[in-house]
Design a protein around this motif. Structure first.
Motif, PDB file in Angstrom:
ATOM      1  N   UNK A   1       0.846  -1.190   0.000  1.00  0.00           N
ATOM      2  CA  UNK A   1       0.000   0.000   0.000  1.00  0.00           C
ATOM      3  C   UNK A   1       0.886   1.246   0.000  1.00  0.00           C
ATOM      4  N   UNK A   2       0.477   2.240  -0.745  1.00  0.00           N
ATOM      5  CA  UNK A   2       1.206   3.497  -0.804  1.00  0.00           C
ATOM      6  C   UNK A   2       0.729   4.426   0.306  1.00  0.00           C
TER       7      UNK A   2
ATOM      8  N   UNK B   1      -3.728   6.968   3.387  1.00  0.00           N
ATOM      9  CA  UNK B   1      -4.511   8.150   3.748  1.00  0.00           C
ATOM     10  C   UNK B   1      -5.962   7.981   3.308  1.00  0.00           C
ATOM     11  N   UNK B   2      -6.151   7.435   2.113  1.00  0.00           N
ATOM     12  CA  UNK B   2      -7.515   7.216   1.605  1.00  0.00           C
ATOM     13  C   UNK B   2      -8.254   6.222   2.489  1.00  0.00           C
TER      14      UNK B   2
ATOM     15  N   UNK C   1      -0.995   0.687  12.235  1.00  0.00           N
ATOM     16  CA  UNK C   1      -2.377   0.204  12.268  1.00  0.00           C
ATOM     17  C   UNK C   1      -3.037   0.419  10.907  1.00  0.00           C
ATOM     18  N   UNK C   2      -2.903   1.621  10.383  1.00  0.00           N
ATOM     19  CA  UNK C   2      -3.535   1.940   9.106  1.00  0.00           C
ATOM     20  C   UNK C   2      -2.903   1.134   7.976  1.00  0.00           C
ATOM     21  N   UNK C   3      -1.555   1.037   7.976  1.00  0.00           N
ATOM     22  CA  UNK C   3      -0.879   0.288   6.911  1.00  0.00           C
ATOM     23  C   UNK C   3      -1.313  -1.183   6.928  1.00  0.00           C
TER      24      UNK C   3
ATOM     25  N   UNK D   1      -4.062  -2.516   8.192  1.00  0.00           N
ATOM     26  CA  UNK D   1      -5.458  -2.705   7.813  1.00  0.00           C
ATOM     27  C   UNK D   1      -5.700  -2.452   6.334  1.00  0.00           C
ATOM     28  N   UNK D   2      -5.017  -1.466   5.784  1.00  0.00           N
ATOM     29  CA  UNK D   2      -5.145  -1.205   4.350  1.00  0.00           C
ATOM     30  C   UNK D   2      -4.596  -2.382   3.549  1.00  0.00           C
ATOM     31  N   UNK D   3      -3.529  -2.993   4.048  1.00  0.00           N
ATOM     32  CA  UNK D   3      -2.951  -4.165   3.393  1.00  0.00           C
ATOM     33  C   UNK D   3      -3.908  -5.344   3.452  1.00  0.00           C
ATOM     34  N   UNK D   4      -4.470  -5.572   4.634  1.00  0.00           N
ATOM     35  CA  UNK D   4      -5.408  -6.685   4.788  1.00  0.00           C
ATOM     36  C   UNK D   4      -6.658  -6.455   3.951  1.00  0.00           C
ATOM     37  N   UNK D   5      -7.081  -5.187   3.851  1.00  0.00           N
ATOM     38  CA  UNK D   5      -8.237  -4.885   3.018  1.00  0.00           C
ATOM     39  C   UNK D   5      -7.970  -5.229   1.561  1.00  0.00           C
ATOM     40  N   UNK D   6      -6.758  -4.932   1.096  1.00  0.00           N
ATOM     41  CA  UNK D   6      -6.398  -5.281  -0.277  1.00  0.00           C
ATOM     42  C   UNK D   6      -6.410  -6.795  -0.479  1.00  0.00           C
ATOM     43  N   UNK D   7      -5.909  -7.527   0.515  1.00  0.00           N
ATOM     44  CA  UNK D   7      -5.942  -8.991   0.448  1.00  0.00           C
ATOM     45  C   UNK D   7      -7.378  -9.477   0.411  1.00  0.00           C
TER      46      UNK D   7
END
Length: 354
Positions: A191-192, A197-198, A226-228, A230-236
């Protein structure tokens, strides 16, 4: 520790799907107001009771804390009571199975005998409290790693300067998180900063990491993590889950004069639109008498030209129940995926504490 969205009716939500138990009906009319509150990780969130301050690594922020902001991001869920929408650091959905074949005990690896105490001094924070093996790789887990995956160390520090030893549940939560994140890494998922941020704006209502840190007893680096994560898991999640085409049914409009028994074609049209393929337009009747709508309206005067608000509500409840049943089935696919990962792991817990 995690950050969660709490819906007024506390339904589990995955990509806009409310997951409720079979047989439930919506409490009065459903709402969509969200407040952000402190919460635990996926497994912890199902546990009974909540502490005001973190007595151990399962501790969490009080539900009465003020929210950082409001988010409209509905992906993922963890279950507590009827359920909540989870944006937790651990995983996006409840994990019902543990890690296969874990050994509970003390010792078992040279130089790794656990803490032997319910509390830790500062120089003991790097004590190995568990060891796990996954996909051929072995990993030691320290008390510091488990604790900092939940809160800042300052949040754990007790009046006498010691720290509570991580519990078995907290360690398992940490390992499960690492396994899910490891799967994302193996798939090349990254994730970038812009995506983080998004995600934060959509899920938490703010991308101000300093505000998150202050509200949830984290450091700014932890808030970013935390954000990184969760954003990674969301992408998965989006990669492995089938596209969600389920749509929550709309509530019928109440009559302005309050006469719920008054009949109109508008309510009949509402019911027919709700029923979809269960209504045979050529026959002007149900496609099957076994459909949920046919059964729900069997003892009413409903016709293609006339229906009441009361009958429209009966159809709505039937549609809502079908929707939640399908939602539960959909959400289980993510749980099943995670459990296939966890089944390939083993873990040894040293010096176990409840």
């Amino acid at each position: 520790m995690g950050l969660i969205q709490k819906k007024d009716e506390e339904r589990e939500v995955i990509e806009g799907i409310e997951v409720i138990e079979s047989g439930d009906t919506p409490d009065d009319l459903p709402t969509t107001d969200y407040d952000l509150v402190g919460g635990k990780s996926a497994e912890d969130i199902a546990a009974d009771g909540e502490d005001d301050e973190p007595a151990d690594d399962d501790a969490h922020a009080s539900d009465d804390e003020d929210a950082i902001g409001h988010g409209g991001h509905d992906d993922g869920s963890g279950r507590r009571g009827p359920g909540v929408a989870l944006i937790a650091i651990a995983v996006v959905a409840v994990i019902v199975a543990g890690i296969a074949g874990y050994f509970v005990g003390s010792g078992g690896f040279a130089g790794s005998g656990g803490t032997g105490s319910a509390t830790l001094t500062e120089d003991q924070l790097d004590t190995v409290v568990a060891h796990y093996t996954y996909d051929g790789a072995s990993h030691d887990i320290t008390a510091r790693e488990v604790m900092e995956s939940q809160y800042s160390l300052d949040a754990y520090k007790q009046e006498d300067g010691t720290y509570p030893t991580p519990s078995a549940d907290g360690i398992l939560n940490y390992v499960r998180t690492q396994i899910v994140l490891g799967e994302a890494e193996a798939r090349g998922i990254e994730v970038t900063d812009d995506e983080m941020a998004e995600y934060a704006e959509a899920s938490i209502g703010t991308s101000d990491y300093a505000a998150m840190a202050e509200q949830y007893q984290l450091t700014e680096d932890q808030a970013r993590a935390v954000v990184r994560q969760n954003a990674t898991i969301q992408k998965l999640y989006e990669q492995v889950m089938p596209e969600n085409e389920l749509v929550e049914p709309e509530v019928p409009t109440e009559p302005e004069d309050g006469d719920t028994s008054a009949r109109s074609k508008d309510y009949a049209d509402y019911i027919i639109a709700l029923a979809g393929d269960d209504w045979d337009a050529e026959k002007g009747d149900w496609a099957s008498e076994d459909s949920v709508y046919a059964q729900a309206l069997a003892d009413t005067d409903f016709s293609a030209d006339s229906a009441s608000y009361e009958e429209a509500l009966l159809a709505y409840y039937a549609a809502y129940q079908a929707y939640t049943d399908d939602s539960s089935e959909y959400s289980s696919a993510w749980t099943d995926f995670q459990n296939t990962l966890f089944a390939n792991a083993t873990i040894d817990l040293y010096g176990l504490y409840a």
